[in-house]
Design a protein around this motif. Structure first.
Motif, short mmCIF file in Angstrom:
data_model
loop_
_atom_site.label_atom_id
_atom_site.label_comp_id
_atom_site.label_asym_id
_atom_site.label_seq_id
_atom_site.Cartn_x
_atom_site.Cartn_y
_atom_site.Cartn_z
N TYR A 80 -87.97 -26.05 -58.97
CA TYR A 80 -86.58 -26.50 -59.16
C TYR A 80 -86.03 -25.88 -60.45
N GLN A 81 -86.84 -25.86 -61.50
CA GLN A 81 -86.41 -25.24 -62.75
C GLN A 81 -86.18 -23.74 -62.58
N GLU A 84 -82.81 -23.45 -61.19
CA GLU A 84 -81.81 -23.67 -62.25
C GLU A 84 -81.60 -22.40 -63.07
N SER A 87 -79.57 -19.89 -61.18
CA SER A 87 -78.13 -20.21 -61.17
C SER A 87 -77.49 -19.80 -62.48
N LYS A 88 -78.19 -20.03 -63.58
CA LYS A 88 -77.66 -19.64 -64.89
C LYS A 88 -77.47 -18.13 -64.96
N GLY A 135 -82.37 -26.37 -57.14
CA GLY A 135 -82.15 -25.91 -58.50
C GLY A 135 -80.96 -24.99 -58.60
N ASP A 138 -77.63 -27.16 -57.61
CA ASP A 138 -77.25 -28.14 -58.63
C ASP A 138 -76.57 -27.45 -59.82
N GLY A 139 -76.81 -26.15 -59.96
CA GLY A 139 -76.12 -25.35 -60.97
C GLY A 139 -74.80 -24.79 -60.48
#
Length: 844
Positions: A80-81, A84, A87-88, A135, A138-139
């Motif tokens: 999940y991280q 994330e 997405s960043k 992940g 959610d971003g």
């Protein structure tokens, strides 16, 4: 960003405007409608990191471990991280939608993109892909799960017809997508190139409309893979919403408008497809990404820390005889020699090839990781790390961009772009770039002075090469186009006047590599110049319309025997030998499958030879899928290291020296040889079709049914500590079954264990696998610590099979066993539970 009023826009759009929305504007963007303030949104590959919108001269990216490696972490929270972070980085590249993750089934070891997918097991794939998608989304970045469905080989991938039973399709190949819809709701799907049972997926009403939308209740957007559309009417009727890339090949305005006004295509079909594209654009706009922003690198140290953790947890310790690992630089009194040998030791094997590859921001090689770790741990103690190549691996000569210098002293080669050929009077460059790579794909190169669509131009690459030693060096190049290499203005390699077709570039579009050998002196500066012309200059007939590209490189010319002897001589004097070998993106890549399961070249001979002169050999295998290991009983240590992304060298060193206790578990069964794999007789295209003859018995399901012990089983992995499982029990609720087990770390080191939950049917009505993975959990335990681990699972999901007579899932009234395993072949707990009645169902 203000949300689009989708229904209002559908009433305002003209028919030609609607049709224009149903295909991309270019390789990476949708079509904007400025009149109605509908913006373009941007997509990017992908699975191993966010490349951005350019193959050529791209802004460097962080490279993640490959898919089979990430799945081997068995760690949902960690991945999940990873999502994330993706997405960043998408936002930093001006990207709204990531073309990934990939969750096809690694049906056999030979698949060119097996490394890019997650596993042979659909449930592991489904849980891993859901974690990554959650992940990402959610971003506020859109994930595009791919390739739906059965794109499990590269051989004739655009036309091969996958012949498969409905049961296998449902239980194995659709299952990870089904779980992703249930647990993560990806906002976009990408269709596969291939056919399934006679029909291309991108125009299959059954798969896109009946299964995906109606049965699963999914309401996102479906896009094609690049050039994966084969019709106008059929694809629109089936609900392929967006043709990619643009400009369109099939949905041209004149033809499509004509089909609509002549009632060949219903206006409601156009509106339905447009509605999904507009919703997709709306979803993309939630990110707040400015597609016109400059693309940026993510230099945040937290990204490196996370990638190193993922890499470390992905490594699988397969063998550790006599506890040779972890290594201890303080163990010996006096000087200690650690030999690092192998073609992958100093190479940047961060990913497989094709659309998953990217320009990594940096890569720590295994050799650098080991050297740095020894310095950190040994301090002033006399520990010497020595290196030799040992064996060759590269299909083509290695990239020399990082060791070349421009005339002004910058690292790399200077590229000068021209509209006319070398030798033309008054020739002047219209563009100049510095490239730190000499393997260049120019498919998306653009410049204001080149007319849109112009594919004919020329590039001169120039730099200086200074040898580290006097020797005979080989120079070579392959190309899509034409190329010649000059050394101090003397022609040494000609891939222009005489060309032969080869497999250069990930779709096999280019020439073979031409080579030449020259003697060079240590320390002398040599000018290397490559004159290149794009695809239209080639004498070969090429089916693809890409602009072109050129690969050129160099290395010392040694025989295999010379390299092998140097390795044996070093191994004789070493205390420990670390051989780093395996494959590379030249052998595992989109565009082709591997011909066999062997490691190419002399690597196997290398391992045998050094093992004969030194008993303390550790092999670190970098591949995305299984390879044969005929020497496995001769080495004391064996680590499966995958393609580890930016931090691969640090991750390998962390495990070798014990700073990370290995906790990876195999996402793939490693057979002793290819003939043992269930897909062996039915892999690859035969006259345009492939029979999935193993049916539902993929991977470990097959090995268990035929009672064949593989080299290493699915889910297997060792640790530097030991674990004990006790008190397994299962509790059935109204809709769930919860399996609980106590896990104790009985060793002296802290570490993580993977609790694998398999389910078996006590007396099935049809032939079913002996057991099937249904869920898993990873738990960290200090030495001596005990934790109770609970895994809650949907009761219908874990007990059902596909009833091909009813065309529904069936959960039988029966007694089941929840088998708690440390791997697929090591069951350490059995909890019995029952269901009260037969239940037929559909959906997710």
């Amino acid at each position: 960003m203000t949300k689009l009023d989708v229904e209002a826009l559908i009433t305002e759009l003209s028919l030609p405007e609607k049709i224009s929305l149903l295909a991309g504007a270019n390789a990476w963007q949708t079509v904007p409608i400025e009149r109605l303030n509908i913006p373009a949104v941007t997509v990017s590959d992908g699975p191993n990191g966010i490349r951005g919108t350019r193959f050529f001269d791209s802004v460097p990216s962080n490279c993640f471990p490959c898919g089979t490696g990430m799945a081997s972490t068995f760690n949902k929270e960690l991945l999940y991280q990873a999502g994330e972070l993706m997405s960043k980085e998408a936002k930093m590249k001006g990207v709204h939608c990531i073309l990934g993750p990939t969750c096809n089934i690694a049906r056999g070891p030979l698949g060119g993109r097996a490394f890019e997918s997650y596993s042979e097991d659909p449930v592991l794939s489904g849980h891993i892909v859901s974690a990554v998608i959650n992940g990402i989304q959610d971003g506020k970045i859109v994930a595009c799960i791919k390739h739906f469905v059965c794109n499990d080989q590269e051989d004739e991938r655009k036309g091969v017809d996958t012949i498969i039973t409905e049961r296998a399709l449902r239980e194995i190949y659709l299952k990870p997508f089904q779980l992703a819809v249930r647990d993560a709701n990806p906002k976009s799907f990408m269709t596969a190139y291939n056919k399934v049972n006679g029909e291309h997926v991108s125009q299959s009403k059954k798969l896109l409309e009946d299964v995906l939308r109606k049965e699963w209740g999914w309401d996102g957007m479906v896009m094609s893979d690049w050039y994966g559309v084969y019709s106008i009417k059929e694809s629109l009727d089936a609900g392929l919403n967006l043709e990619m890339p643009g400009p369109t090949r099939f949905r041209e305005s004149v033809q499509t408008v004509h089909s609509v006004v002549c009632n060949e295509i219903h206006r409601d079909v156009i509106d339905k497809n447009v509605r999904h594209v507009l919703k997709f654009i709306d979803d993309c706009l939630e990110s707040g990404v400015d597609p016109d922003q400059d693309e940026l690198e993510n230099t945040d140290p937290k990204a490196a820390t996370l990638l190193r953790q993922i890499g470390g947890e992905s490594l699988v310790l397969l063998k550790n005889d006599d506890n040779i690992l972890p290594l201890d630089p303080h163990a010996k009194k006096g000087n200690e020699v650690i030999a690092v040998i192998g073609p992958n030791a100093k190479a940047e094997r961060n990913s497989g090839g094709g659309s998953a590859s990217l320009k990594a921001r940096y890569t720590v090689t295994p050799f650098d990781g080991i050297v740095n770790k020894v310095k950190e741990k040994a301090g002033d103690k006399a520990v010497v790390v020595e290196y030799t190549l040992g064996a060759y691996l590269d299909k083509t000569l290695p990239d020399i961009g990082s060791i070349m210098k421009t005339e002004t002293g910058e690292t790399g080669v200077e590229a000068r772009f021209y509209k006319v050929a070398p030798g033309t009077p008054g020739r002047k460059p219209f563009d100049k770039r510095i490239s730190t790579s000499t393997k260049l794909f120019l498919t998306d190169y653009k410049h204001p002075e080149l007319p849109v669509g112009e594919q004919l131009f020329y590039v001169d690459f120039e730099g200086y090469f200074t040898p580290d030693e006097s020797a005979t060096y080989e120079f070579g190049c392959s190309c899509l186009g034409t190329a010649q290499i000059f050394l101090d203005d003397k022609l040494i390699v000609d891939n222009k006047t005489k060309q032969q077709r080869g497999d250069a570039f990930f779709l096999g579009m280019g020439t073979r590599e031409e080579r030449s050998a020259v003697k060079l002196e240590k320390g002398k500066k040599y000018k290397v110049k490559v004159e290149y012309g794009t695809r239209p200059t080639s004498s070969l007939i090429v089916d693809y319309q890409e602009v072109g590209g050129v690969y050129f490189g160099a290395q010392i010319k040694n025989t295999h025997e010379e390299a092998l002897q140097k390795a044996v001589d070093l191994a004789k004097k070493a205390d420990k030998v670390i051989v780093v070998g395996g494959l590379s993106k030249e052998w595992e890549s989109e565009g082709f499958d591997r011909p066999d399961m062997d490691i190419p070249g002399y690597t196997n001979k290398l391992v045998e030879a050094v093992s004969d002169v030194n008993p303390n050999v550790i092999f670190v295998n970098q591949t995305g899928s299984p390879v044969t290991m005929p020497w496995v009983h001769k080495v004391k240590g064996l680590i499966q290291a995958w393609y580890g992304g930016n931090e691969l060298g640090n991750a390998i060193a962390d495990v070798l020296f014990g700073d990370v206790n290995p906790s990876g578990r195999l996402s793939f069964t490693f057979p002793e040889k290819l003939e043992h794999n269930p897909s062996y007789l039915n892999y690859g295209s035969t006259n345009g079709r492939v029979l999935y003859g193993e049916d539902v018995f993929v991977g470990y399901r097959h090995y268990e049914m035929v009672d064949r012990k593989p080299l290493f089983p699915f889910g297997y992995g060792l640790s530097y500590t030991t674990f004990e499982f006790k008190n397994a029990k299962a509790e059935v609720g109204e809709k769930t079954v919860t399996v609980t087990v106590d896990v104790t770390n009985t060793g002296k080191r802290d570490g993580s264990e993977v609790v694998q939950i398999y389910v078996s049917h006590e007396n099935p009505r049809i032939i079913r696998p002996a057991k099937e993975l249904k869920d898993f959990a990873k738990v960290f335990l200090k030495s001596g610590e005990t934790k109770s681990v609970s895994v809650e699972m949907p009761l219908l999901e874990v007990t059902s099979y596909w009833d091909s007579y009813k065309n529904q899932w069936l959960s039988e009234k029966a007694t089941y066993h929840a088998l708690v395993g440390a791997s697929s072949d090591n069951i350490v707990g059995d909890a019995v539970f029952s269901t009260e009645k037969d239940v037929y169902w559909l959906g997710v």
